[in-house]
Motif scaffolding. Structure first.
Motif, PDB file in Angstrom:
ATOM      1  N   ASP A  81       4.851  -2.224  -0.235  1.00 15.20           N
ATOM      2  CA  ASP A  81       3.525  -2.043  -0.836  1.00 15.20           C
ATOM      3  C   ASP A  81       3.117  -3.421  -1.374  1.00 15.20           C
ATOM      4  O   ASP A  81       3.216  -3.714  -2.563  1.00 15.20           O
ATOM      5  N   ASN A  99       0.414  -5.154  -1.958  1.00 18.70           N
ATOM      6  CA  ASN A  99      -0.559  -5.379  -3.031  1.00 18.70           C
ATOM      7  C   ASN A  99      -0.238  -4.539  -4.270  1.00 18.70           C
ATOM      8  O   ASN A  99      -0.997  -4.547  -5.248  1.00 18.70           O
ATOM      9  N   ASP A 138      -0.491  -1.455  -5.070  1.00 16.75           N
ATOM     10  CA  ASP A 138      -1.451  -0.461  -5.577  1.00 16.75           C
ATOM     11  C   ASP A 138      -0.955   0.975  -5.404  1.00 16.75           C
ATOM     12  O   ASP A 138      -1.685   1.936  -5.656  1.00 16.75           O
ATOM     13  N   VAL A 192      -0.519   2.529  -2.764  1.00 11.50           N
ATOM     14  CA  VAL A 192      -1.140   3.150  -1.591  1.00 11.50           C
ATOM     15  C   VAL A 192      -0.624   2.432  -0.334  1.00 11.50           C
ATOM     16  O   VAL A 192      -0.500   1.212  -0.331  1.00 11.50           O
ATOM     17  N   MET A 193      -0.354   3.206   0.718  1.00 11.76           N
ATOM     18  CA  MET A 193       0.079   2.594   1.978  1.00 11.76           C
ATOM     19  C   MET A 193      -1.149   2.307   2.844  1.00 11.76           C
ATOM     20  O   MET A 193      -1.782   3.213   3.363  1.00 11.76           O
ATOM     21  N   GLN A 194      -1.503   1.013   2.979  1.00 10.52           N
ATOM     22  CA  GLN A 194      -2.608   0.624   3.863  1.00 10.52           C
ATOM     23  C   GLN A 194      -2.061   0.527   5.285  1.00 10.52           C
ATOM     24  O   GLN A 194      -1.163  -0.282   5.539  1.00 10.52           O
ATOM     25  N   GLU A 200      -0.124  -2.810   5.673  1.00 14.39           N
ATOM     26  CA  GLU A 200       1.231  -2.567   5.166  1.00 14.39           C
ATOM     27  C   GLU A 200       2.089  -1.705   6.090  1.00 14.39           C
ATOM     28  O   GLU A 200       3.301  -1.590   5.876  1.00 14.39           O
TER      29      GLU A 200
HETATM   30 CA    CA Z   1      -0.645  -0.972  -0.840  1.00 11.32          CA
END
Ligand code: CA
Ligand code: GAL
Length: 374
Positions: free
Chosen positions: A193, A195, A197, A199-201, A263
């Motif tokens: 991860d 960044n 955050d 969340v998985m981009q 990601e």
């Molecule tokens: Ca992320």
């Protein structure tokens, strides 16, 4: 050596022993070389129609004639299914095998030609999954059984003809298993991860739109990740048509646009995953600590090499050997007017389909996939 030749040679030997004091030794019997299986990696265009090696003329008459098509020879995974079919039919059928070159109209013509050549059964890897009805109509008219494989016709088409069957997989299973590999690897590697955050981009390389495998893998891979409590954000989703070159082109563009904001790279098959890996390598990934996780489906040998190298997180074994074997078993049976499952261990579901199971593959169990593609 053929039986006839053997009898002649034996007779010569006996006469030789009877009538000559020192008969010359019989020349060493020359073993017929087994027909070479087509090299799976070979992507060169093959002739549209390559009849299998002719058996000895006397035996040939007894073998059932089977007409088969592959949607395009230039598809990594299908080259392994094709090899399994060619090997399985050797000595058991007179196989007429066509490359449909990704053209449904061409495939329909090939079916007409095979029917006019007197095949007793058809084994069809559709170009368009929606192309089944036209082929069923032709088979019905000729009173021929059809075994579809790899591209699943609609349940409606399957129900429209009692003499058609399907050999493939349960498409959703591959998505679920790929999703599980993503979940496990994501949870084990918090640094992915990038960044931070939570969340998985991800970007997703989709197979052929409308193909049951592409649709189900796309849906269930992501759904499995979400159901495991991981938040996701889709940065890109486009079709790479199961193709390495297209996969690389898309990944080139996405890397240029998003770079390290990506990601996870989810690919509906290994060919596209390999294209993405090539793109990443060209941008310096997989050296030092520059890394981006990629996951595929099929577990073809080239992908297994990447799993071992650490450039592919995992894949899902699409069992080409057994899908080819089941196609051969069913086609041979129905060509000879037998029950499709006669003498086999396969089972049919409610749409007359044999479903060969998938298996999630990571470094831990990679030997299973290696064995399967041997
Ligand atoms: Ca992320
Ligand atoms: C899928 C396979 C893909 C592609 C496709 C062709 O099952 O995963 O790589 O070969 O079939 O229909």
């Amino acid at each position: 050596m053929s039986k006839k030749l053997w009898i002649i040679v034996s007779a010569v030997l006996v006469f030789g022993m009877l009538f000559a004091a020192c008969a010359p030794a019989a020349p060493a019997a020359e073993e017929a070389a087994p027909a070479e299986a087509a090299a799976p990696a070979e992507q060169a265009a093959a002739p549209t129609e390559a009849p299998a090696e002719a058996a000895a003329p006397a035996e040939e008459a007894a073998l059932p004639k089977i007409g088969a098509t592959i949607y395009k020879f230039d598809d990594n995974f299908m080259s392994f299914v094709r090899r399994a079919i060619e090997t399985g039919m050797e000595g058991k059928a007179e196989l007429i095998l066509n490359d449909s070159q990704n053209d449904q109209a061409k495939q329909n013509e090939q079916v007409d030609t095979m029917i006019s050549k007197g095949v007793q059964a058809l084994a069809i890897n559709l170009v368009n999954p929606q192309g089944a009805s036209a082929i069923i109509a032709k088979a019905k008219e000729a009173g021929l059984p059809v075994v579809f494989f790899n591209k699943e016709p609609s349940a409606e088409d399957m129900a429209s003809y009692d003499k058609c069957w399907y050999v493939g997989t349960r498409s959703a299973e591959s998505g679920e298993m790929q999703g599980q590999i993503i979940v496990d690897s994501w949870k084990a590697n918090p640094a992915w991860d990038k960044n931070g955050d939570g969340v998985m981009q991800y970007v997703l390389l989709k197979g052929e739109p409308g193909h049951p495998d592409a649709e189900a893998r796309t849906k269930y891979a992501v759904e499995t990740v979400v159901n495991a409590g991981i938040q996701v954000e889709e940065l890109e989703l486009q079709t790479g048509m199961w193709d390495s070159v297209k996969g690389k082109e898309l990944m080139d563009a996405w890397l240029a646009k998003h770079g390290d904001a990506i990601e996870y790279v989810i690919a509906n098959n290994d060919a596209m995953a390999l294209g993405a890996i090539a793109s990443l390598q060209a941008e310096g990934y997989f050296t030092g600590d520059k890394f981006m996780p990629v996951v595929g489906v099929d577990a073809i040998p080239d992908a297994l090499v990447q799993i071992k190298a650490g450039t592919l997180v995992g894949s899902v074994l699409n069992d080409a050997a057994n899908q080819g074997k089941a196609t051969v078993d069913l086609a041979l049976n129905v060509a000879m007017g037998k029950d499709p499952l006669d003498g086999t261990n396969w089972t049919l579901d409610e749409v007359k389909a044999v479903r060969v199971p998938y298996l999630g593959i990571t470094l831990d169990n990679i030997t299973v996939a290696e064995e399967s593609y041997k």
